[in-house]
Design a protein around this motif. Structure first.
Motif: not given
Length: 255
Positions: A40-55
């Motif tokens: 799962v990509d968690v690089s800097g381009s993935v903001d907190a909201g996007e990270y929550a949606l992805q996880k």
């Protein structure tokens, strides 16, 4: 003479014991239909909201009856799965260890384990290094043997750090691993994954245009990986179809 006889007896015992020991080690591994690494990509381009949606997409997928039924009706009725977050060249972390999933309870437990993780990184995008890391987890003595080995790479950008993507892909494929992809972004990113990231028997990629569409896409992708994959073109069209439906729903809500 007596000593030589004792030595020969010891050697003979060791010859017999060696294959027995090897058999015991092989028998210790749990046989499953599929070993699956979620990268799962968690690089800097993935903001907190996007990270929550992805996880959250992975959590919802393993909680879904569709994925749970797919697992229980798959080859051998079980999979071994691990959850990994990755970013730059030296940034890969196995946040949820190898887990046997063979029923609703174990699938829900794996989902809960993902939910309980904390974001590991936020740097550059090193897809090749992530693939190498995933391959090492599949090559290690992880307690499982399987009929198939698959890496599931999700990401929102092209590689800009670390190992060569194509070299890592080719090495993994040569080791008998299939690499599938799930892109979040433009059609050109999906094309990049198709040309550089995915590989192996039945490899495919799905593309969605927005993190909001991720949950539906990852559920469908997991089902296809667990039960058997369609043609890549079909999966690409499905992914962008899901994205279009999501955008239409958001427009209706806004209206």
């Amino acid at each position: 003479m007596a000593r030589m006889t004792g030595i020969r007896a010891f050697a003979a015992a060791m010859v017999v014991a060696a294959p027995l020991g090897m058999a015991s080690k092989a028998e210790a591994a749990t046989m499953v239909g599929l070993e699956l690494v979620l990268l799962v990509d968690v690089s800097g381009s993935v903001d907190a909201g996007e990270y929550a949606l992805q996880k959250g997409g992975y959590v919802q997928a393993f909680q879904s009856a569709a994925v749970q039924n797919a697992i229980m009706n798959s080859q051998l009725g079980s999979i071994a799965v691990t959850y990994v977050e990755w970013s730059g060249s030296a940034q890969q972390a196995q946040l949820v260890n190898w887990t046997l999933v063979n029923d609703a309870a174990s699938a829900n437990a794996f989902a809960a384990a993902i939910q309980g993780t904390t974001r590991a990184f936020g740097g550059l995008t090193a897809i090749g290094s992530a693939i190498n890391y995933g391959a090492s987890l599949l090559a290690a003595d992880n307690g499982f043997d399987s009929l198939r080995k698959v890496m599931d790479v999700s990401g929102d950008g092209t590689s800009n750090d670390g190992a060569s993507v194509t070299a890592a892909r080719d090495a993994a494929v040569a080791a008998g691993i299939t690499i599938n992809g799930l892109t979040i972004g433009s059609a050109s990113l999906l094309t990049y994954y198709q040309n550089n990231v995915i590989g192996g028997a039945g490899a495919f990629a799905i593309g969605v245009t927005d993190f909001a569409d991720f949950a539906a896409a990852v559920e469908q992708k997991l089902i296809q990986e667990i039960t058997g994959v369609p043609e890549p073109t079909t999966m690409a069209l499905l992914g962008f179809g899901l994205a279009a439906l999501g955008m239409a729903a958001r427009r209706r809500k806004a209206a």
